[in-house]
Write a protein that holds these residues in place. Structure first.
Motif, PDB file in Angstrom:
ATOM      1  N   ARG A  15       8.212  12.737 -42.683  1.00  0.00           N
ATOM      2  CA  ARG A  15       8.935  14.011 -42.741  1.00  0.00           C
ATOM      3  C   ARG A  15       8.990  14.565 -41.317  1.00  0.00           C
ATOM      4  NH1 ARG A  15       8.608  18.799 -46.863  1.00  0.00           N
ATOM      5  NH2 ARG A  15       8.851  20.609 -45.537  1.00  0.00           N
ATOM      6  N   TRP A  16      10.119  15.143 -40.961  1.00  0.00           N
ATOM      7  CA  TRP A  16      10.300  15.769 -39.652  1.00  0.00           C
ATOM      8  C   TRP A  16      10.637  17.232 -39.860  1.00  0.00           C
ATOM      9  CZ3 TRP A  16      10.082  13.272 -34.814  1.00  0.00           C
ATOM     10  CH2 TRP A  16       9.880  11.893 -34.870  1.00  0.00           C
ATOM     11  N   SER A  17      10.031  18.074 -39.064  1.00  0.00           N
ATOM     12  CA  SER A  17      10.215  19.503 -39.255  1.00  0.00           C
ATOM     13  C   SER A  17      10.243  20.180 -37.880  1.00  0.00           C
ATOM     14  CB  SER A  17       9.043  19.989 -40.118  1.00  0.00           C
ATOM     15  OG  SER A  17       9.081  21.340 -40.299  1.00  0.00           O
ATOM     16  N   GLY A  18      11.348  20.858 -37.590  1.00  0.00           N
ATOM     17  CA  GLY A  18      11.472  21.584 -36.324  1.00  0.00           C
ATOM     18  C   GLY A  18      11.335  23.077 -36.575  1.00  0.00           C
ATOM     19  N   HIS A  19      10.481  23.734 -35.812  1.00  0.00           N
ATOM     20  CA  HIS A  19      10.192  25.167 -36.009  1.00  0.00           C
ATOM     21  C   HIS A  19      10.508  25.924 -34.732  1.00  0.00           C
ATOM     22  CE1 HIS A  19       7.488  24.397 -39.590  1.00  0.00           C
ATOM     23  NE2 HIS A  19       7.727  23.202 -39.102  1.00  0.00           N
TER      24      HIS A  19
ATOM     25  N   SER B 290      17.964  42.993 -31.773  1.00  0.00           N
ATOM     26  CA  SER B 290      17.668  42.376 -30.489  1.00  0.00           C
ATOM     27  C   SER B 290      16.462  41.459 -30.655  1.00  0.00           C
ATOM     28  CB  SER B 290      17.376  43.471 -29.457  1.00  0.00           C
ATOM     29  OG  SER B 290      17.036  42.901 -28.222  1.00  0.00           O
ATOM     30  N   CYS B 291      16.660  40.177 -30.597  1.00  0.00           N
ATOM     31  CA  CYS B 291      15.544  39.226 -30.723  1.00  0.00           C
ATOM     32  C   CYS B 291      15.680  38.107 -29.703  1.00  0.00           C
ATOM     33  CB  CYS B 291      15.461  38.525 -32.058  1.00  0.00           C
ATOM     34  SG  CYS B 291      16.188  39.181 -33.449  1.00  0.00           S
ATOM     35  N   ALA B 292      14.577  37.422 -29.502  1.00  0.00           N
ATOM     36  CA  ALA B 292      14.567  36.267 -28.599  1.00  0.00           C
ATOM     37  C   ALA B 292      14.008  35.060 -29.337  1.00  0.00           C
ATOM     38  CB  ALA B 292      13.714  36.567 -27.371  1.00  0.00           C
ATOM     39  N   LEU B 293      14.533  33.896 -29.002  1.00  0.00           N
ATOM     40  CA  LEU B 293      14.021  32.655 -29.581  1.00  0.00           C
ATOM     41  C   LEU B 293      12.902  32.112 -28.713  1.00  0.00           C
ATOM     42  CD1 LEU B 293      17.231  30.570 -30.414  1.00  0.00           C
ATOM     43  CD2 LEU B 293      15.754  31.757 -32.026  1.00  0.00           C
ATOM     44  N   GLY B 294      11.917  31.502 -29.354  1.00  0.00           N
ATOM     45  CA  GLY B 294      10.893  30.776 -28.611  1.00  0.00           C
ATOM     46  C   GLY B 294      11.390  29.372 -28.301  1.00  0.00           C
ATOM     47  N   LEU B 295      10.482  28.508 -27.925  1.00  0.00           N
ATOM     48  CA  LEU B 295      10.836  27.111 -27.713  1.00  0.00           C
ATOM     49  C   LEU B 295      10.490  26.329 -28.981  1.00  0.00           C
ATOM     50  CD1 LEU B 295       9.491  26.715 -24.081  1.00  0.00           C
ATOM     51  CD2 LEU B 295      11.881  26.818 -24.798  1.00  0.00           C
ATOM     52  N   PRO B 296      11.277  25.324 -29.325  1.00  0.00           N
ATOM     53  CA  PRO B 296      11.035  24.613 -30.591  1.00  0.00           C
ATOM     54  C   PRO B 296       9.751  23.788 -30.596  1.00  0.00           C
ATOM     55  CG  PRO B 296      12.883  23.638 -29.393  1.00  0.00           C
ATOM     56  CD  PRO B 296      12.464  24.843 -28.624  1.00  0.00           C
ATOM     57  N   VAL B 297       9.155  23.708 -31.775  1.00  0.00           N
ATOM     58  CA  VAL B 297       7.984  22.853 -32.001  1.00  0.00           C
ATOM     59  C   VAL B 297       8.371  21.872 -33.095  1.00  0.00           C
ATOM     60  CG1 VAL B 297       5.608  22.794 -32.860  1.00  0.00           C
ATOM     61  CG2 VAL B 297       6.359  24.661 -31.375  1.00  0.00           C
ATOM     62  N   VAL B 298       8.068  20.601 -32.907  1.00  0.00           N
ATOM     63  CA  VAL B 298       8.433  19.593 -33.901  1.00  0.00           C
ATOM     64  C   VAL B 298       7.169  18.974 -34.490  1.00  0.00           C
ATOM     65  CG1 VAL B 298       9.641  17.404 -34.282  1.00  0.00           C
ATOM     66  CG2 VAL B 298      10.607  19.107 -32.716  1.00  0.00           C
ATOM     67  N   ILE B 299       7.129  18.926 -35.825  1.00  0.00           N
ATOM     68  CA  ILE B 299       6.014  18.303 -36.535  1.00  0.00           C
ATOM     69  C   ILE B 299       6.560  17.082 -37.270  1.00  0.00           C
ATOM     70  CG2 ILE B 299       4.262  18.614 -38.322  1.00  0.00           C
ATOM     71  CD1 ILE B 299       4.477  21.642 -37.828  1.00  0.00           C
ATOM     72  N   GLU B 300       5.855  15.986 -37.176  1.00  0.00           N
ATOM     73  CA  GLU B 300       6.287  14.796 -37.892  1.00  0.00           C
ATOM     74  C   GLU B 300       5.089  14.120 -38.537  1.00  0.00           C
ATOM     75  OE1 GLU B 300       6.849  12.417 -33.868  1.00  0.00           O
ATOM     76  OE2 GLU B 300       6.569  11.072 -35.556  1.00  0.00           O
ATOM     77  N   GLY B 301       5.331  13.374 -39.594  1.00  0.00           N
ATOM     78  CA  GLY B 301       4.267  12.604 -40.201  1.00  0.00           C
ATOM     79  C   GLY B 301       4.408  12.523 -41.701  1.00  0.00           C
ATOM     80  N   ASP B 302       3.527  11.756 -42.330  1.00  0.00           N
ATOM     81  CA  ASP B 302       3.530  11.689 -43.783  1.00  0.00           C
ATOM     82  C   ASP B 302       2.303  12.374 -44.367  1.00  0.00           C
ATOM     83  OD1 ASP B 302       1.735   9.818 -42.966  1.00  0.00           O
ATOM     84  OD2 ASP B 302       2.812   8.096 -43.799  1.00  0.00           O
ATOM     85  N   VAL B 303       1.393  12.820 -43.506  1.00  0.00           N
ATOM     86  CA  VAL B 303       0.257  13.628 -43.946  1.00  0.00           C
ATOM     87  C   VAL B 303       0.040  14.708 -42.896  1.00  0.00           C
ATOM     88  CG1 VAL B 303      -2.191  13.677 -44.500  1.00  0.00           C
ATOM     89  CG2 VAL B 303      -0.845  11.651 -45.055  1.00  0.00           C
ATOM     90  N   PHE B 304       0.364  15.929 -43.213  1.00  0.00           N
ATOM     91  CA  PHE B 304       0.084  17.001 -42.270  1.00  0.00           C
ATOM     92  C   PHE B 304       0.030  18.323 -43.003  1.00  0.00           C
ATOM     93  CE2 PHE B 304       4.775  16.824 -42.067  1.00  0.00           C
ATOM     94  CZ  PHE B 304       5.091  18.144 -42.309  1.00  0.00           C
ATOM     95  N   GLU B 305      -0.562  19.300 -42.360  1.00  0.00           N
ATOM     96  CA  GLU B 305      -0.584  20.656 -42.884  1.00  0.00           C
ATOM     97  C   GLU B 305      -0.435  21.601 -41.705  1.00  0.00           C
ATOM     98  OE1 GLU B 305      -3.412  23.500 -45.637  1.00  0.00           O
ATOM     99  OE2 GLU B 305      -3.502  21.335 -45.809  1.00  0.00           O
ATOM    100  N   ALA B 306       0.455  22.560 -41.823  1.00  0.00           N
ATOM    101  CA  ALA B 306       0.676  23.527 -40.750  1.00  0.00           C
ATOM    102  C   ALA B 306       0.822  24.915 -41.353  1.00  0.00           C
ATOM    103  CB  ALA B 306       1.934  23.172 -39.963  1.00  0.00           C
ATOM    104  N   THR B 307       0.374  25.918 -40.620  1.00  0.00           N
ATOM    105  CA  THR B 307       0.468  27.301 -41.088  1.00  0.00           C
ATOM    106  C   THR B 307       1.149  28.149 -40.021  1.00  0.00           C
ATOM    107  OG1 THR B 307      -1.599  27.042 -42.307  1.00  0.00           O
ATOM    108  CG2 THR B 307      -0.867  29.298 -41.862  1.00  0.00           C
ATOM    109  N   VAL B 308       2.075  29.001 -40.449  1.00  0.00           N
ATOM    110  CA  VAL B 308       2.659  29.991 -39.532  1.00  0.00           C
ATOM    111  C   VAL B 308       1.928  31.298 -39.819  1.00  0.00           C
ATOM    112  CG1 VAL B 308       4.740  31.161 -38.767  1.00  0.00           C
ATOM    113  CG2 VAL B 308       4.872  28.787 -39.580  1.00  0.00           C
ATOM    114  N   PRO B 309       1.029  31.719 -38.933  1.00  0.00           N
ATOM    115  CA  PRO B 309       0.179  32.874 -39.212  1.00  0.00           C
ATOM    116  C   PRO B 309       0.984  34.161 -39.412  1.00  0.00           C
ATOM    117  CG  PRO B 309      -0.609  31.669 -37.287  1.00  0.00           C
ATOM    118  CD  PRO B 309       0.745  31.123 -37.634  1.00  0.00           C
ATOM    119  N   HIS B 310       0.476  35.021 -40.264  1.00  0.00           N
ATOM    120  CA  HIS B 310       1.056  36.360 -40.487  1.00  0.00           C
ATOM    121  C   HIS B 310       2.530  36.302 -40.898  1.00  0.00           C
ATOM    122  CE1 HIS B 310      -2.604  37.965 -38.745  1.00  0.00           C
ATOM    123  NE2 HIS B 310      -2.390  37.307 -37.622  1.00  0.00           N
TER     124      HIS B 310
END
Lengths: 119, 147
Positions: B22-26, B88-108
């Protein structure tokens, strides 16, 4: 003419180059830089005619690059290709001296419209 | 821009199948709207995007090229979301997560909406997160996982 494409994504630099060709700008020399700081070095070393820059990049972003060029030169024709096309950003870009503003995703026709009179 | 067919869909992104990561860009949004946008897909779609961006055959795309492509997709979708959300907002820089086993949390964060698409027949999810007005512990944020 020599065109410098500035974007931290190699994929996007390739798409921009391809779209330039599709828009009919086939005879120009295209160079690349991966962020604003690398672009600044490249501009001062080889003075391209046109800079097409992303806005949001690591190290030095596009507007910082443009402001530095306006302040300390040189001043090639400069424009943005960015995902962030808000009125606020367009105005800031214009005020800083940008000559065109292209929003991603784009088409060859958008290039022709934005670059008419520039290239 | 990439010449790929994109349709809305009712079907969410399925779990990974054998051999397909799975590929996921944030990408984060800050300012009047605080949150994040994620673009998630499986390996075949990720390869399709990279091949279209780099103008190459599907199997020729390297992991670095796929990572670049997914990050740029997140950047573009984030930029479009920012326009829709307004303010009025600004974008950060993208982060990409890949794999078949992972866990990620976006705090708050809290889930605002998940949109399902099919791109050249491949499932793609776009997830929009907003800041959780209740605050709370970072671990209370939205979780992404594959296992």
């Amino acid at each position: 003419m020599r065109i410098l494409i500035v974007d931290d994504s190699r994929a996007m630099r390739m798409i921009i180059t391809r779209t330039l060709r599709q828009a009919g700008y086939k005879e120009h020399t295209v160079e690349e830089a991966g962020d604003g700081a690398a672009a600044l070095d490249a501009i001062r070393a080889s003075a391209p005619d046109i800079v097409m820059s992303d806005w949001n990049m690591p190290v030095m972003n596009g507007i910082e690059l443009l402001e530095e060029l306006q302040k300390n030169g040189p001043t090639p024709t400069f424009g943005f290709l960015t995902t962030e096309g808000s009125d606020e950003m367009r105005e800031r870009a214009r005020n800083a001296g940008a000559k065109f503003f292209i929003t991603k995703p784009f088409t060859p026709e958008a290039f022709q419209e934005a670059l008419a009179g520039v290239i | 821009m990439l010449g790929l067919d994109l349709q809305c869909s009712d079907t969410p992104l399925p779990p990974v199948s054998a051999g397909h990561r799975r590929w996921s860009g944030h990408i984060a949004l800050s300012g009047d709207w605080r949150g994040a946008v994620a673009v998630a897909c499986l390996e075949p779609m990720a390869r399709t995007a990279a091949a279209a961006m780099f103008g190459m055959e599907l199997e020729a795309a390297t992991a670095a090229e796929i990572q670049d492509a997914i990050g740029e997709l997140a950047n573009i979708v984030g930029g479009q979301a920012k326009m829709v959300l307004g303010g009025s907002c600004a974008l950060g820089l993208p982060v990409v997560i890949e794999g078949d086993v992972f866990e990620a949390t976006v705090p708050h964060s809290r889930l605002v909406v998940t949109l399902h698409f099919r791109c050249d027949g491949h499932p793609v999810d776009v997830v929009i997160l907003g800041a959780d007005p209740r605050g709370g512990a970072p671990a209370d944020g939205v979780h992404f996982s594959e296992n």
